[in-house]
Design an enzyme around this catalytic site. Structure first.
Site, PDB file in Angstrom:
ATOM      1  CB  CYS A  64     -15.356  -7.362   6.556  1.00 39.34           C
ATOM      2  SG  CYS A  64     -16.674  -7.270   7.753  1.00 39.34           S
ATOM      3  NE  ARG A  95     -19.235  -4.227  12.846  1.00 34.28           N
ATOM      4  CZ  ARG A  95     -20.318  -4.973  12.679  1.00 34.28           C
ATOM      5  NH1 ARG A  95     -20.362  -6.195  13.169  1.00 34.28           N
ATOM      6  NH2 ARG A  95     -21.373  -4.511  12.016  1.00 34.28           N
ATOM      7  CB  CYS A 153      -1.600   3.757   8.277  1.00 36.78           C
ATOM      8  SG  CYS A 153      -2.656   4.426   6.965  1.00 36.78           S
ATOM      9  CB  CYS A 180      -0.905  -0.309   8.347  1.00 36.05           C
ATOM     10  SG  CYS A 180      -1.638  -1.527   7.233  1.00 36.05           S
ATOM     11  CB  CYS A 228     -18.452  -4.950   5.444  1.00 32.14           C
ATOM     12  SG  CYS A 228     -17.501  -3.540   6.015  1.00 32.14           S
ATOM     13  CB  CYS A 273      -0.906  -0.015   1.230  1.00 33.41           C
ATOM     14  SG  CYS A 273      -2.032   1.383   1.289  1.00 33.41           S
ATOM     15  CB  CYS A 325     -18.171  -0.045   9.165  1.00 30.89           C
ATOM     16  SG  CYS A 325     -17.056  -0.860  10.328  1.00 30.89           S
TER      17      CYS A 325
END
Ligand code: SAM
Ligand code: DTB
Ligand code: SF4
Length: 341
Positions: A91, A256, A51, A54, A124, A47, A184
């Site tokens: 998801c 969640r 972040c 991550c 999702c 990616c 979400c």
């Protein structure tokens, strides 16, 4: 709820806070059932974003190997297995900065969604940044909810991510709402934030109109190679307080209990359920990180006498409705009262 109110709530004596949260929970979710959701990383690693927590960012040298977008057949195999194992929400996550309409990879995702949405689970996806048209296309393909976390306060966010902004995230959320998908949106604890940052996050999330359908609360899984790899574990009682505040601030949302459960005791998880958590990710893997074994989770729920949410037959995506103001209320076609989508 504003920051002041959240601050007062958070700092109540522990059992007073828990009692308040449990009362809201019982009122809003009288059957007390837990929703099982399954995650699948449909495109892993590589990616462009930075972040700091991550493992999928291409900027850090981590253990994750990049993989191309999974084929529809492979995704369908996972989705069918998830349904057979009792999940009512599937998801799919992709490690992208975002998606653009008309590209081959976006068309492939739409084809995957169309097939998965025939299985009767909530669908999702979390694909990063979306424009208005992409959001409508996803909704029309059968996506019921879009996951896009704000993760922390607007003030702390730039310390964790520099390649996109909080405003970028809010814009995507707005497109999701406008397209008639459920939102979400949650956060992650343990990323060097203060308690006030956590409460600012809840202030922002609870001010959405409509409020999100789903609020995931993640605890950092420190990933070797990422800037936050050495961060200390979140105090479990602080996690319980955060769950309780989320339950009170966003009463109708599924709260969640998300990443980080491998490091939580049964007792901490029990307190989280009492404080208002009513969903877990289920199955041995999250996107790349570990999750408790399914059998262990089922044993815990059994020990606690907690039932799981049953599949909702005939579940359909919310109807597209752009007739109202900026944030249309997503509508559920299904008559099943346990699925708020
Ligand atoms: N790429 C998409 C995005 O940025 O929205 C979705 C995937 S991202 C993995 C979804 C969420 O997982 C993040 O917003 C964060 O809250 C959580 N997450 C990611 N890495 C994590 C970690 N190491 N520990 C705990 N939660 C994590
Ligand atoms: C969310 O808030 N947590 C889930 C889901 N939304 C996509 C993802 C957790 C990811 C944990 C880190 C990993 O598996 O790499
Ligand atoms: Fe990319 Fe999402 Fe990971 Fe950020 S959280 S690096 S956007 S996959």
């Amino acid at each position: 709820m504003n920051f002041q109110e959240l601050h007062q709530l958070y700092h109540l004596p522990f059992f007073d806070l828990l009692q308040r949260a449990h009362e809201v929970h019982q009122l809003q979710w009288p059957d007390g059932k837990i929703q099982l959701c399954t995650l699948l990383s449909i495109k892993t690693g590589g990616c462009s974003e930075d972040c700091g927590y991550c493992t999928q960012s291409a900027r850090y040298k981590t253990d994750v190997e990049s993989e191309r977008l999974l084929s529809k057949d492979v995704v369908m195999e996972h989705a069918r297995a998830a349904r057979e194992n009792g999940s009512t929400r599937f998801c799919m996550g992709a490690a992208w900065r975002g998606v653009r309409g008309g590209t081959e990879r976006f068309n492939q995702v739409l084809e995957i969604v169309k097939d998965v949405s025939t299985l009767g689970m909530e669908v999702c996806v979390t694909l990063g940044e979306l424009g208005a048209q992409e959001a409508v296309a996803l909704r029309e393909a059968g996506v019921t909810a879009y996951n896009h976390n704000l993760d922390t306060s607007p003030e702390h966010y730039p310390n964790i991510v520099t390649t996109h902004t909080y405003e970028d995230r809010l814009r995507t959320i707005r497109h999701v709402q406008d397209a008639g998908m459920s939102v979400c949106c949650g956060g992650i604890l343990g990323i060097s934030e203060t308690i006030d940052d956590r409460l600012r996050l809840l202030e922002v999330i609870s001010s959405f109109n409509p409020q999100p359908e789903s609020v995931p609360i993640n605890s950092l899984m420190p990933m070797p190679g990422t800037p936050l790899a050495e961060n200390p574990q979140v105090d479990p009682l602080d996690l319980v307080r955060m769950i309780a505040c989320a339950r009170i601030a966003v009463p109708k949302a599924k709260v969640r209990l998300s990443a980080g459960r491998t490091r939580l005791s049964d007792e901490t998880q029990a307190l989280c359920f009492f404080a208002g958590a009513n969903s877990i990710f289920y199955g041995e893997r999250l996107l790349t990180a570990e999750n408790p074994a399914a059998a262990k989770d089922l044993a815990l729920l059994k020990k606690l006498g907690l039932e799981t949410l049953e599949a909702c037959p005939g579940l359909e995506a919310p109807e597209l409705d752009n007739a109202h103001a900026a944030y249309p209320q997503p509508k559920a076609k299904s008559s099943c009262t346990s699925c708020v989508i």
